[in-house]
Write an enzyme that holds these catalytic residues in place. Structure first.
Site: not given
Ligand code: AMP
Length: 279
Positions: A34, A58
């Protein structure tokens, strides 16, 4: 940093925020993956807005929704240290009040790979992200490559529904052993976490085969599965997919750029990851 929970207040705050405004949608339990999105947004926007919202529509099961990791206090500390301007953390009823039944459905792109196994998942994702676009009127939005299909779904929604927002995809951030940072990693035991690097190793093995000239997707899939199979901590492979990078249609022969993606279970934790196979 201002923390906002009401849509009305968020609309007002975004109305007066210096532009351009960059938005990073998240579900919290924040980590280094993040953080790289926040940094990217910080580099080229005068205002950085992060939403923290575990989106109920979702999730396929109530149990999965309830067990999703949450730590708002820690997240706010993290966001403060990242130099974020506005945090939007609405309640469930603020975003989905009783009677709110509208959904954004982008069609086929959300029905393949993950969408096939998690019906309605991407409809839920597209709905919440479009709501965030409408509330913030963001100029730019940032997503991670880790959720490759989600990115394509949002790309379609932006184009189909004529949102003016510009979308940026940030590379996947990985630990030393290659495991992609994920909020769900927090559910792994120390022993499971130690072994989970095998997911990246399997993807890399398939990619190396591709880079050496092997374009038979079944051979690549089998090789990835073989590597994953070496680690008994992986309780179940849900899929290894090799699909067209744009349409996500499965490929028999990899004669154009493709996405190799996996979903698997380590005990009760479902993890996903992917790599691009570029032609
Ligand atoms: P989430 O909180 O899991 O819904 O993720 C929020 C955003 O962070 C989404 O756009 C994910 O693709 C991105 N994200 C999650 N894990 C990673 C990671 N390891 N590297 C880069 N972006 C990430």
């Amino acid at each position: 940093m201002r923390v906002i929970t009401k849509i009305h207040d968020m609309v007002e705050a975004c109305n007066i925020a210096p532009r351009p405004l960059g938005l990073v949608p998240t579900m919290g339990a924040l980590h280094k993956g993040h953080q790289s999105l926040f940094q990217k947004a910080r580099e080229s926007n005068r205002s950085v807005v992060v939403s923290v919202f575990v989106n109920p529509v979702q999730f396929a099961s109530q149990a999965d929704f309830e067990s999703y990791p949450r730590d708002m206090e820690k997240d706010l500390e993290f966001l403060g240290a990242c130099g974020v301007d506005l945090v939007f953390c609405p309640s469930q009823t603020e975003m989905f009040p009783i009677g709110m039944e509208s959904r954004v459905n982008v069609g086929g792109i959300g029905e393949r790979i993950e969408g096939k196994l998690r019906p309605g998942h991407f409809e839920g994702v597209a709905t919440i992200v479009c709501k965030l676009f409408n509330v913030t009127r963001a100029d730019r939005v940032y997503f991670g490559q880790k959720d490759a299909q989600q990115n394509l779904v949002i790309k379609h929604a932006i184009s189909d529904l004529n949102y003016a927002v510009k979308m940026f995809v940030v590379p996947t951030v990985r630990g030393k052993d290659g495991l992609a940072y994920s909020s769900r990693n927090a559910s792994l035991t120390a022993m499971q976490r130690k072994k989970a690097g095998i997911i990246y190793e399997a993807l890399l093995t398939a990619k190396k085969l591709f880079d050496s000239g092997e374009f038979d997707s079944e051979k690549l899939r089998n090789e990835a599965k073989r590597v994953i199979g070496l680690e008994p901590v992986i309780s179940r492979i849900e899929y290894v997919s090799i699909a067209d990078l744009v349409t996500l249609e499965e490929l028999v022969t990899i004669n154009r750029s493709a996405l190799i993606s996996v979903a698997l279970w380590i005990g009760g934790t479902r993890l996903i990851d992917n790599l691009i196979l570029s032609h």
